[in-house]
Design a protein around this motif. Structure first.
Motif, PDB file in Angstrom:
ATOM      1  N   SER A  68       0.823  -1.208   0.000  1.00 24.11           N
ATOM      2  CA  SER A  68       0.000   0.000   0.000  1.00 24.11           C
ATOM      3  C   SER A  68       0.858   1.259   0.000  1.00 24.11           C
ATOM      4  O   SER A  68       0.611   2.211  -0.748  1.00 24.11           O
ATOM      5  CB  SER A  68      -0.936  -0.021   1.207  1.00 24.11           C
ATOM      6  OG  SER A  68      -1.782   1.087   1.202  1.00 24.11           O
ATOM      7  N   ARG A 177      -9.473  -0.017  -5.945  1.00 19.13           N
ATOM      8  CA  ARG A 177      -9.076   0.111  -4.540  1.00 19.13           C
ATOM      9  C   ARG A 177      -7.886  -0.812  -4.307  1.00 19.13           C
ATOM     10  O   ARG A 177      -8.016  -2.020  -4.477  1.00 19.13           O
ATOM     11  CB  ARG A 177     -10.229  -0.292  -3.611  1.00 19.13           C
ATOM     12  CG  ARG A 177     -11.444   0.589  -3.731  1.00 19.13           C
ATOM     13  CD  ARG A 177     -12.586   0.073  -2.838  1.00 19.13           C
ATOM     14  NE  ARG A 177     -13.744   0.933  -2.975  1.00 19.13           N
ATOM     15  CZ  ARG A 177     -14.644   0.827  -3.934  1.00 19.13           C
ATOM     16  NH1 ARG A 177     -14.514  -0.128  -4.844  1.00 19.13           N
ATOM     17  NH2 ARG A 177     -15.669   1.646  -4.006  1.00 19.13           N
ATOM     18  N   THR A 180      -4.158   0.584   1.551  1.00 20.63           N
ATOM     19  CA  THR A 180      -4.765   0.269   2.846  1.00 20.63           C
ATOM     20  C   THR A 180      -5.914   1.216   3.152  1.00 20.63           C
ATOM     21  O   THR A 180      -6.990   0.794   3.609  1.00 20.63           O
ATOM     22  CB  THR A 180      -3.717   0.353   3.959  1.00 20.63           C
ATOM     23  OG1 THR A 180      -2.667  -0.584   3.683  1.00 20.63           O
ATOM     24  CG2 THR A 180      -4.329   0.037   5.314  1.00 20.63           C
ATOM     25  N   ALA A 181      -5.714   2.492   2.877  1.00 22.92           N
ATOM     26  CA  ALA A 181      -6.769   3.469   3.159  1.00 22.92           C
ATOM     27  C   ALA A 181      -8.023   3.184   2.328  1.00 22.92           C
ATOM     28  O   ALA A 181      -9.150   3.289   2.813  1.00 22.92           O
ATOM     29  CB  ALA A 181      -6.259   4.882   2.880  1.00 22.92           C
ATOM     30  N   GLU A 182      -7.818   2.800   1.070  1.00 28.82           N
ATOM     31  CA  GLU A 182      -8.959   2.532   0.189  1.00 28.82           C
ATOM     32  C   GLU A 182      -9.687   1.243   0.564  1.00 28.82           C
ATOM     33  O   GLU A 182     -10.882   1.087   0.264  1.00 28.82           O
ATOM     34  CB  GLU A 182      -8.488   2.450  -1.259  1.00 28.82           C
ATOM     35  CG  GLU A 182      -8.023   3.788  -1.817  1.00 28.82           C
ATOM     36  CD  GLU A 182      -7.284   3.648  -3.135  1.00 28.82           C
ATOM     37  OE1 GLU A 182      -7.181   4.656  -3.861  1.00 28.82           O
ATOM     38  OE2 GLU A 182      -6.784   2.544  -3.422  1.00 28.82           O
ATOM     39  N   GLU A 184     -10.045   0.120   3.682  1.00 27.69           N
ATOM     40  CA  GLU A 184     -10.581   0.151   5.045  1.00 27.69           C
ATOM     41  C   GLU A 184     -12.096   0.254   5.071  1.00 27.69           C
ATOM     42  O   GLU A 184     -12.734  -0.135   6.048  1.00 27.69           O
ATOM     43  CB  GLU A 184      -9.972   1.328   5.817  1.00 27.69           C
ATOM     44  CG  GLU A 184      -8.542   1.049   6.279  1.00 27.69           C
ATOM     45  CD  GLU A 184      -7.967   2.213   7.064  1.00 27.69           C
ATOM     46  OE1 GLU A 184      -8.629   3.291   7.077  1.00 27.69           O
ATOM     47  OE2 GLU A 184      -6.902   2.061   7.649  1.00 27.69           O
ATOM     48  N   SER A 185     -12.695   0.786   4.027  1.00 26.10           N
ATOM     49  CA  SER A 185     -14.158   0.921   4.007  1.00 26.10           C
ATOM     50  C   SER A 185     -14.664   0.865   2.575  1.00 26.10           C
ATOM     51  O   SER A 185     -13.917   1.119   1.629  1.00 26.10           O
ATOM     52  CB  SER A 185     -14.572   2.247   4.655  1.00 26.10           C
ATOM     53  OG  SER A 185     -14.059   3.339   3.908  1.00 26.10           O
ATOM     54  N   TRP A 212      -6.157  -9.047   4.453  1.00 25.62           N
ATOM     55  CA  TRP A 212      -5.815  -7.693   4.043  1.00 25.62           C
ATOM     56  C   TRP A 212      -7.015  -6.814   3.722  1.00 25.62           C
ATOM     57  O   TRP A 212      -6.881  -5.597   3.664  1.00 25.62           O
ATOM     58  CB  TRP A 212      -4.905  -7.735   2.801  1.00 25.62           C
ATOM     59  CG  TRP A 212      -3.722  -8.641   3.002  1.00 25.62           C
ATOM     60  CD1 TRP A 212      -3.474  -9.840   2.418  1.00 25.62           C
ATOM     61  CD2 TRP A 212      -2.638  -8.417   3.914  1.00 25.62           C
ATOM     62  NE1 TRP A 212      -2.316 -10.376   2.880  1.00 25.62           N
ATOM     63  CE2 TRP A 212      -1.766  -9.518   3.808  1.00 25.62           C
ATOM     64  CE3 TRP A 212      -2.318  -7.385   4.804  1.00 25.62           C
ATOM     65  CZ2 TRP A 212      -0.607  -9.629   4.557  1.00 25.62           C
ATOM     66  CZ3 TRP A 212      -1.151  -7.493   5.547  1.00 25.62           C
ATOM     67  CH2 TRP A 212      -0.315  -8.598   5.413  1.00 25.62           C
ATOM     68  N   ASP A 213      -8.157  -7.386   3.532  1.00 20.85           N
ATOM     69  CA  ASP A 213      -9.315  -6.601   3.099  1.00 20.85           C
ATOM     70  C   ASP A 213     -10.215  -6.303   4.296  1.00 20.85           C
ATOM     71  O   ASP A 213     -11.175  -7.021   4.578  1.00 20.85           O
ATOM     72  CB  ASP A 213     -10.087  -7.360   2.021  1.00 20.85           C
ATOM     73  CG  ASP A 213      -9.166  -7.786   0.880  1.00 20.85           C
ATOM     74  OD1 ASP A 213      -8.606  -6.892   0.240  1.00 20.85           O
ATOM     75  OD2 ASP A 213      -9.018  -8.998   0.669  1.00 20.85           O
ATOM     76  N   GLU A 214      -9.883  -5.229   4.997  1.00 19.90           N
ATOM     77  CA  GLU A 214     -10.560  -4.904   6.251  1.00 19.90           C
ATOM     78  C   GLU A 214     -12.062  -4.708   6.056  1.00 19.90           C
ATOM     79  O   GLU A 214     -12.875  -5.204   6.838  1.00 19.90           O
ATOM     80  CB  GLU A 214      -9.945  -3.634   6.859  1.00 19.90           C
ATOM     81  CG  GLU A 214     -10.664  -3.087   8.079  1.00 19.90           C
ATOM     82  CD  GLU A 214     -10.678  -4.053   9.245  1.00 19.90           C
ATOM     83  OE1 GLU A 214     -11.635  -4.010  10.036  1.00 19.90           O
ATOM     84  OE2 GLU A 214      -9.734  -4.875   9.342  1.00 19.90           O
ATOM     85  N   ALA A 215     -12.449  -3.999   5.009  1.00 17.63           N
ATOM     86  CA  ALA A 215     -13.870  -3.709   4.809  1.00 17.63           C
ATOM     87  C   ALA A 215     -14.653  -4.997   4.534  1.00 17.63           C
ATOM     88  O   ALA A 215     -15.773  -5.173   5.050  1.00 17.63           O
ATOM     89  CB  ALA A 215     -14.055  -2.738   3.651  1.00 17.63           C
ATOM     90  N   ARG A 218     -14.875  -7.054   7.754  1.00 16.00           N
ATOM     91  CA  ARG A 218     -15.840  -6.457   8.675  1.00 16.00           C
ATOM     92  C   ARG A 218     -17.278  -6.723   8.216  1.00 16.00           C
ATOM     93  O   ARG A 218     -18.166  -6.986   9.032  1.00 16.00           O
ATOM     94  CB  ARG A 218     -15.582  -4.956   8.791  1.00 16.00           C
ATOM     95  CG  ARG A 218     -16.414  -4.283   9.869  1.00 16.00           C
ATOM     96  CD  ARG A 218     -15.892  -2.887  10.183  1.00 16.00           C
ATOM     97  NE  ARG A 218     -15.809  -2.053   8.995  1.00 16.00           N
ATOM     98  CZ  ARG A 218     -14.672  -1.573   8.488  1.00 16.00           C
ATOM     99  NH1 ARG A 218     -13.503  -1.873   9.060  1.00 16.00           N
ATOM    100  NH2 ARG A 218     -14.671  -0.816   7.410  1.00 16.00           N
TER     101      ARG A 218
END
Length: 572
Positions: A68, A177, A180-182, A184-185, A212-215, A218
């Protein structure tokens, strides 16, 4: 368990696939791209040779190399980042020549599952177009959701053959995307879409680590749905993130070697279940009932012909479907044989009805059916012995019905039906299945079925087992059905060998080979039948045309058959 779930609930299970699917096609993973970007940064600083580029980056920048960070630093704008990634994904001329950056066996297995109606929703974190390519190779045009704009204008689930959600976008679109910022959500619209998919579908995960794919992670963990199961395919121990997701969804871990093997096996097993599915019993009962009604009245001959033509065409289409290859595994072998039987069962039951209650006008149609399916068989999938099995099954059903009704003339006419022989000269229909049995004995085809490994007559035993199930349509209350089957097989064997037997008892020579059925070890039944053929049955058989109407040939053929059995099975 997964194959039964996918087969039993077509369209209910969604696929979630990640970079593990694309890496096998030669498309680099995020870590591969990270290391290559580090190498290129090092080249700009004059470093062109290093054993460990990750270690070089740590020494040069005093931090861990991060995909990232590198992409964001080297491509400050979305268009810059898209251009960087496109260079790794877009196939070059060399890639096309060498088959890289092309759909793998896993992509094509997914496309097959979609085309055949078992999967309709695919969610992926990949930004390449390998899934779309594989789908279009199978003539499936997916509805692709790779941006909020595409989602707003897309058809609903119910109206699409395939709904492909590319959560991270498409590599040719600057809105991908990948930082990391992209990641996150997600936009509100994506979260709503994921919520609906997760609530309404089961999930099959392959090639996604969950790290790695936080969004996305979640979204799954925030959804409490347990309506359908989650299956997580992993070549090793899943990550901690994956284990949290599996536990949250009360999921099942599936240990695999790789995505190609897993998805290919899943497709083959689902296909096998589909092919072994028997037609709705109510539909078969209606078909059989209609055949009985038509067979009982001569004025319905045209309707009966049309019914047979329609059913034969349906059988043709089903037999032409692709099927997994038959290997040495007894369970897999049995499944493929059962699939073949399921495809012809309704027609087999109808032919059993016509054999028992027909008026003789149907024999020409039946001969045409058997010969046409035999001719078509070379185009069917699977080994050659299995390709010809449907014709033999149908012959057995019709002939047993004829024997039950003691309709000797139609039986003789069918077995003697003229065909072109292998050498171009005249032949008889009986010659074709007789040689089929000989080939099957040579390659032990039927001994591969479970329970048949040590049988002396596995093909005959299995055919009897199948007819014993089908006979509810035409011989439900026959007490001596095994004897009827024995009589049919002996008449079949004698008819095949009669033209090879000399009527002169002084002529030397070994008895000619002919079909050996299960009667060989059913001593009492065989002896009664062989005694009755020169006895009480003789006049009926000779009048029907068997043995050329000759008592001498009849006696010589029965003696030759008995001698053959004695030579092959001296203890029987």
């Amino acid at each position: 368990m997964l194959a039964f779930s996918v087969y039993g609930s077509p369209g209910v299970y969604a696929l979630l696939v990640g970079s593990g699917l694309s890496s096998a096609a030669g498309i680099p993973t995020g870590w591969d791209i990270t290391l290559d970007l580090v190498r290129r940064v090092a080249a700009l600083r004059g470093e062109t040779d290093h054993a460990d580029w990750a270690d070089w980056y740590r020494q040069a920048f005093d931090r861990e190399p991060d995909y990232s960070d590198l992409v964001a630093a080297l491509g400050p704008s979305p268009d810059d980042r898209r251009a960087i990634l496109q260079a790794y994904i877009e196939p070059t001329n060399d890639d096309v020549r060498d088959g890289r950056n092309a759909p793998t066996a896993a992509h094509r297995a997914i496309a097959d599952l979609v085309r055949e109606g078992f999967v309709r929703v695919i969610v992926t974190t990949n930004i390449d177009r390998l899934i779309e390519t594989a789908l279009r190779e199978r003539d499936v045009e997916p509805t692709v959701i790779d941006s909020v704009d595409a989602l707003d204008g897309a058809e609903p689930f119910a109206h699409t053959a395939c709904y492909l959600v590319k959560l991270h976008g498409d590599y040719k679109d600057a809105r991908i995307r990948n930082t990391t910022a992209e990641l996150e959500s997600y936009p509100t619209e994506y979260n709503a879409l994921l919520k609906r998919i997760l609530e309404e579908h089961g999930l099959i995960v392959c090639g996604w680590s969950g790290d790695w794919d936080e969004a996305l992670r979640r979204a799954i963990l925030s959804n409490p749905s347990r309506r359908y199961s989650l299956y997580w395919a992993s070549p090793g121990r899943p990550s901690d993130s994956a284990e949290r997701i599996i536990a949250h969804r009360s999921g099942h871990l599936v240990q695999i070697e790789d995505a190609d093997g897993f998805l290919g096996t899943l497709r083959d097993q689902v296909r096998t279940l589909a092919q072994t599915r028997r037609q709705d019993p109510a539909t078969v009962a209606l078909l059989v009932g209609t055949a009985k009604r038509f067979a009982s009245k001569p004025e319905h001959r045209i309707e009966l012909h049309d019914l047979l033509a329609t059913e034969v065409e349906r059988v043709r289409l089903r037999l032409a479907e692709s099927a997994p290859s038959v290997d040495a595994d007894p369970v897999g072998h049995a499944q493929i044989v059962a699939a073949c039987e399921a495809k012809v069962e309704p027609l087999g039951r109808v032919l059993g009805v016509l054999g028992r209650w027909g008026d003789g006008t149907e024999t020409e149609d039946v001969a045409g059916i058997l010969l046409s399916l035999w001719a078509d068989s070379a185009d069917h999938p699977g080994p050659i012995h299995l390709q010809r099995y449907p014709s033999v099954l149908l012959l057995w059903a019709y002939a047993v019905g004829l024997v039950l009704a003691k309709r000797w003339r139609p039986l003789h006419d069918l077995l003697s039906y003229p065909i072109q022989g292998d050498n171009g000269g005249p032949g008889r229909l009986v010659d074709i299945p007789a040689r089929w049995f000989l080939d099957g004995n040579r390659n032990d085809f039927w001994k591969r079925l479970p329970g048949m490994e040590r049988r002396k007559t596995p093909a005959s035993d299995h055919l009897f087992d199948v007819l014993d199930t089908w006979r509810t349509s035409f011989a439900a209350v026959v007490a001596n059905f095994e004897d009827v089957h024995d009589l049919w097989e002996i008449l079949f064997a004698l008819t095949f060998s009669e033209t090879q037997v000399s009527e002169d008892p002084s002529t030397p020579g070994n008895p000619p080979w002919t079909h050996i059925g299960r009667n060989v070890w059913r001593h009492g039944s065989r002896r009664r039948i062989l005694d009755s053929i020169p006895g009480e049955l003789r006049r009926d058989l000779l009048d029907a045309g068997f043995f050329g109407g000759s008592k001498t040939r009849l006696a010589a053929t029965v003696d030759s058959f008995s001698a053959l059995l004695g030579a092959l099975f001296p203890f029987y």
